[in-house]
Design an enzyme around this catalytic site. Sequence first.
Site, mmCIF file in Angstrom:
data_model
loop_
_atom_site.group_PDB
_atom_site.id
_atom_site.type_symbol
_atom_site.label_atom_id
_atom_site.label_comp_id
_atom_site.label_asym_id
_atom_site.label_seq_id
_atom_site.Cartn_x
_atom_site.Cartn_y
_atom_site.Cartn_z
ATOM 1 N N LEU A 46 -3.494 3.738 -2.466
ATOM 2 C CA LEU A 46 -2.610 3.504 -1.746
ATOM 3 C C LEU A 46 -1.389 3.514 -2.700
ATOM 4 C CD1 LEU A 46 -3.890 0.383 0.267
ATOM 5 C CD2 LEU A 46 -2.496 1.689 1.264
ATOM 6 N N ASP A 47 -0.046 4.091 -2.227
ATOM 7 C CA ASP A 47 0.828 3.620 -3.196
ATOM 8 C C ASP A 47 0.646 2.567 -3.871
ATOM 9 O OD1 ASP A 47 1.415 6.272 -2.165
ATOM 10 O OD2 ASP A 47 3.304 5.849 -1.898
ATOM 11 N N PRO A 48 1.961 2.090 -4.848
ATOM 12 C CA PRO A 48 1.783 0.549 -5.899
ATOM 13 C C PRO A 48 2.421 0.054 -5.026
ATOM 14 C CG PRO A 48 1.946 2.813 -8.010
ATOM 15 C CD PRO A 48 1.928 3.387 -6.231
ATOM 16 N N LEU A 49 3.667 0.225 -4.208
ATOM 17 C CA LEU A 49 4.156 -0.166 -3.185
ATOM 18 C C LEU A 49 3.523 -0.605 -2.360
ATOM 19 C CD1 LEU A 49 7.713 0.085 -1.841
ATOM 20 C CD2 LEU A 49 5.637 -0.023 0.022
ATOM 21 N N ALA A 50 2.482 -0.340 -1.826
ATOM 22 C CA ALA A 50 1.420 -0.951 -0.748
ATOM 23 C C ALA A 50 0.957 -1.565 -0.479
ATOM 24 C CB ALA A 50 0.868 0.768 -0.149
#
Length: 306
Positions: A46-50
């Site tokens: 998962l992206d860091p933002l997610a």
Amino acid sequence: MARKRRGRDINGILLLDKPPGVTSNGALQVVKRLFAAAKAGHTGSLDPLATGMLPICFGEATKFSQYLLDADKSYRVTARLGVTTDTGDADGEVRDTRPVTADAATVERTLMTFLGDIEQIPSMYSAIKHQGQPLYKLARQGIEVERQPRQVTIHRLEVLGQDGDDLHFEVDCTKGTYVRSLVEDLGEALGCGAHVTLLRRLSAGPYPTDGMLTLDELGSLKEEGGFEALDARLLPVETAVADWPQVKLGRDAAFYLCQGQPVMAADRPRDGMVTLYNAESGAFLGVGEVQEDGMIAPRRLVAQTA
């Protein structure tokens, strides 16, 4: 002499609720230390933002992580219309701003055109590799390379609401779907651009939202009950493939399967992947594939204890 692995030999799957601002590997390392596990891996970045569903596999469960990587996923998304960024999400630099002229009905109608089989061009900020280098590393060097479109399937889209220029929706999709690309393509179809400001994975394969634990919750469990409390929250290895057909094998067939040999079973599907169990003990043996001759060939087997 083989080097002894450090850590506890534990088997099972943890449903981690990944926090924002940390990489999937960073979250994995925190969990691995909490459990003092000898072997662990996650099942799809998962992206860091997610935030949200990040299954962590321990021990024997790592043999089946690929099947979770290949599984369908669902997400809750917030898309900011009218603004594009270089990464396609809120972590990037603003590249362009345009007025949003479409009304809510037009936005929803346009989103629904992405249902079904679609082609996506992966973002330069994805983890896909080009000549051994992840695209996002090249992008950070200012290098852009040609990417081939990939076919994915959007099973479900549901608009949850629109708050000004923020569109909230849920999406069910196949593996390899880039939600950032979906949002960027929606923005271009609307003529205003868009980027992701919130991304939360709700489910992965057979695992629903219920049962996820945050890093804080795991820390509290360990403080209160130690490893016993943590281990009690692990799901059995076989839950990774719980939605596959089951085949139960008699004692002899189970023995030969565990030796790596194809076996015959009367109660089996005509083809495809199956989960395999010992009919006498009920123990999970692993997964196999039904061949053209009806024999079941082992594909991934768990280590059997005496």
